[in-house]
Design a protein around this motif. Structure first.
Motif, PDB file in Angstrom:
ATOM      1  N   UNK A 231       0.824  -1.206   0.000  1.00  0.00           N
ATOM      2  CA  UNK A 231       0.000   0.000   0.000  1.00  0.00           C
ATOM      3  C   UNK A 231       0.858   1.257   0.000  1.00  0.00           C
ATOM      4  N   UNK A 232       1.907   1.259   0.793  1.00  0.00           N
ATOM      5  CA  UNK A 232       2.790   2.429   0.871  1.00  0.00           C
ATOM      6  C   UNK A 232       3.437   2.730  -0.474  1.00  0.00           C
ATOM      7  N   UNK A 233       4.047   1.725  -1.073  1.00  0.00           N
ATOM      8  CA  UNK A 233       4.724   1.947  -2.352  1.00  0.00           C
ATOM      9  C   UNK A 233       3.751   2.409  -3.427  1.00  0.00           C
ATOM     10  N   UNK A 234       2.574   1.793  -3.462  1.00  0.00           N
ATOM     11  CA  UNK A 234       1.628   2.133  -4.526  1.00  0.00           C
ATOM     12  C   UNK A 234       0.910   3.453  -4.268  1.00  0.00           C
ATOM     13  N   UNK A 235       0.804   3.880  -3.014  1.00  0.00           N
ATOM     14  CA  UNK A 235       0.285   5.224  -2.758  1.00  0.00           C
ATOM     15  C   UNK A 235       1.217   6.258  -3.379  1.00  0.00           C
ATOM     16  N   UNK A 236       2.508   6.045  -3.275  1.00  0.00           N
ATOM     17  CA  UNK A 236       3.483   6.975  -3.842  1.00  0.00           C
ATOM     18  C   UNK A 236       3.462   6.938  -5.369  1.00  0.00           C
ATOM     19  N   UNK A 237       3.382   5.754  -5.948  1.00  0.00           N
ATOM     20  CA  UNK A 237       3.539   5.621  -7.397  1.00  0.00           C
ATOM     21  C   UNK A 237       2.261   5.897  -8.176  1.00  0.00           C
ATOM     22  N   UNK A 238       1.080   5.555  -7.597  1.00  0.00           N
ATOM     23  CA  UNK A 238      -0.124   5.630  -8.423  1.00  0.00           C
ATOM     24  C   UNK A 238      -1.402   5.974  -7.671  1.00  0.00           C
ATOM     25  N   UNK A 239      -1.434   5.844  -6.349  1.00  0.00           N
ATOM     26  CA  UNK A 239      -2.665   6.103  -5.614  1.00  0.00           C
ATOM     27  C   UNK A 239      -3.782   5.157  -6.032  1.00  0.00           C
ATOM     28  N   UNK A 240      -5.029   5.600  -5.863  1.00  0.00           N
ATOM     29  CA  UNK A 240      -6.204   4.813  -6.275  1.00  0.00           C
ATOM     30  C   UNK A 240      -6.170   3.419  -5.652  1.00  0.00           C
ATOM     31  N   UNK A 241      -5.878   3.363  -4.372  1.00  0.00           N
ATOM     32  CA  UNK A 241      -5.573   2.108  -3.695  1.00  0.00           C
ATOM     33  C   UNK A 241      -6.758   1.144  -3.668  1.00  0.00           C
ATOM     34  N   UNK A 242      -7.892   1.592  -3.164  1.00  0.00           N
ATOM     35  CA  UNK A 242      -9.031   0.688  -2.987  1.00  0.00           C
ATOM     36  C   UNK A 242      -9.524   0.112  -4.314  1.00  0.00           C
ATOM     37  N   UNK A 243      -9.753   0.927  -5.364  1.00  0.00           N
ATOM     38  CA  UNK A 243     -10.201   0.339  -6.630  1.00  0.00           C
ATOM     39  C   UNK A 243      -9.178  -0.610  -7.243  1.00  0.00           C
ATOM     40  N   UNK A 244      -7.900  -0.294  -7.084  1.00  0.00           N
ATOM     41  CA  UNK A 244      -6.871  -1.163  -7.648  1.00  0.00           C
ATOM     42  C   UNK A 244      -6.878  -2.527  -6.966  1.00  0.00           C
ATOM     43  N   UNK A 245      -6.957  -2.537  -5.651  1.00  0.00           N
ATOM     44  CA  UNK A 245      -6.979  -3.822  -4.946  1.00  0.00           C
ATOM     45  C   UNK A 245      -8.246  -4.608  -5.271  1.00  0.00           C
ATOM     46  N   UNK A 246      -9.356  -3.925  -5.401  1.00  0.00           N
ATOM     47  CA  UNK A 246     -10.594  -4.633  -5.753  1.00  0.00           C
ATOM     48  C   UNK A 246     -10.514  -5.194  -7.171  1.00  0.00           C
ATOM     49  N   UNK A 247     -10.004  -4.397  -8.094  1.00  0.00           N
ATOM     50  CA  UNK A 247      -9.949  -4.822  -9.494  1.00  0.00           C
ATOM     51  C   UNK A 247      -9.038  -6.035  -9.681  1.00  0.00           C
ATOM     52  N   UNK A 248      -7.982  -6.100  -8.922  1.00  0.00           N
ATOM     53  CA  UNK A 248      -6.990  -7.158  -9.119  1.00  0.00           C
ATOM     54  C   UNK A 248      -6.946  -8.150  -7.955  1.00  0.00           C
ATOM     55  N   UNK A 249      -8.034  -8.228  -7.198  1.00  0.00           N
ATOM     56  CA  UNK A 249      -8.058  -9.058  -5.999  1.00  0.00           C
ATOM     57  C   UNK A 249      -7.616 -10.493  -6.264  1.00  0.00           C
ATOM     58  N   UNK A 250      -8.060 -11.074  -7.369  1.00  0.00           N
ATOM     59  CA  UNK A 250      -7.755 -12.478  -7.644  1.00  0.00           C
ATOM     60  C   UNK A 250      -6.267 -12.721  -7.862  1.00  0.00           C
ATOM     61  N   UNK A 251      -5.512 -11.656  -8.140  1.00  0.00           N
ATOM     62  CA  UNK A 251      -4.084 -11.821  -8.422  1.00  0.00           C
ATOM     63  C   UNK A 251      -3.203 -11.335  -7.271  1.00  0.00           C
TER      64      UNK A 251
END
Length: 259
Positions: free
Chosen positions: A179-199
């Protein structure tokens, strides 16, 4: 409800490494992770896990000379044999420790190596490691890391990682989402985790800025914890942050998350 694992490379550093297992258990953690186990005999670590009822959640493949600033060698074309030997070592440790997943750090692209060559090397190495680990019943993870903290790190965005995984073509390669790294690089944390949950097989946390405990920065962790429960995330959450003071003084967020 989320399961939290203490990262013993960053938490409870007030005591020696082997004593951190007891400290983590006393604080209420059910699992542990850390960068590398290789400085200690696997049997000695296993004894600490068993003594304190802890699950070994994750450790990394050998990642080169960490003290010299190396952060993985999987994208280094001249280190393939070393990488493959490290896969064997990781399997030996993970098997003894009962650790079901191992993370591969892609590494910093070496000077004089093109992005295309680093990409091909990483794909080949991940394909090799995924097969070897699958045969041992261990899941391979790879993690995008922000390029502010580690300039030149090859794997640094979610979509980049998943496209590379598609090229590798293994069902035994999953995303470690920090979460920390991706907040810095791209944000949009909740939708990203939901979209790619299976992976996503593993999640890690720290707040931003500062990489300290949840509640110290801009990320709304109570929302994210509830979101992960709501979307059905079943994996562990690794607590890979630098305590702002001491580990124990900064665990208020953990008590609230478990309440």
């Amino acid at each position: 409800m989320a399961k939290f694992a203490a990262n013993l490379s960053m938490l409870f550093t007030e005591v020696d490494f082997l004593d951190r297992f007891e400290a983590a258990a006393k604080a209420g953690f059910q699992g542990v992770e850390y960068l590398f186990p290789y400085d200690h005999p696997a049997e000695e670590i296993k004894a600490r896990l068993d003594a304190h009822g802890l699950t070994q959640v994750l450790h990394n493949l050998p990642a080169g000379d960490w003290a010299a600033g190396e952060r993985g060698i999987a994208c280094h074309p001249d280190r393939v044999e070393e990488f493959r030997a490290g896969v064997d070592t990781a399997i030996e440790y993970a098997t003894t420790l009962g650790c079901g997943q191992v993370n591969c750090l892609a590494g910093i692209v070496p000077q004089g190596v093109s992005q295309d060559e680093a990409h091909r090397t990483l794909v080949d190495n991940l394909r090799y490691a995924a097969k070897r680990l699958a045969d041992a019943g261990i899941v391979l993870l790879a993690e995008p890391i922000n390029t502010r903290d580690i300039p030149g790190f090859f794997l640094h965005r979610t979509e980049q990682a998943l496209a590379l995984f598609d090229e590798v073509g293994s069902d035994n390669l999953k995303l470690q989402y920090d979460i920390y790294h991706m907040q810095i690089m791209e944000g949009d944390l909740a939708p990203t985790m939901e979209r790619h949950l299976a992976r996503i097989a593993h999640v890690q946390l720290a707040d931003n800025p500062g990489r300290h405990e949840p509640g110290s920065g801009e990320i709304h962790y109570p929302f994210l914890f509830a979101h992960l429960d709501r979307i059905g995330y079943q994996g562990w959450i690794g607590c890979e942050y630098k305590p702002a003071t001491t580990t124990q003084e900064g665990l208020g967020w953990f008590d609230q998350a478990r309440a």
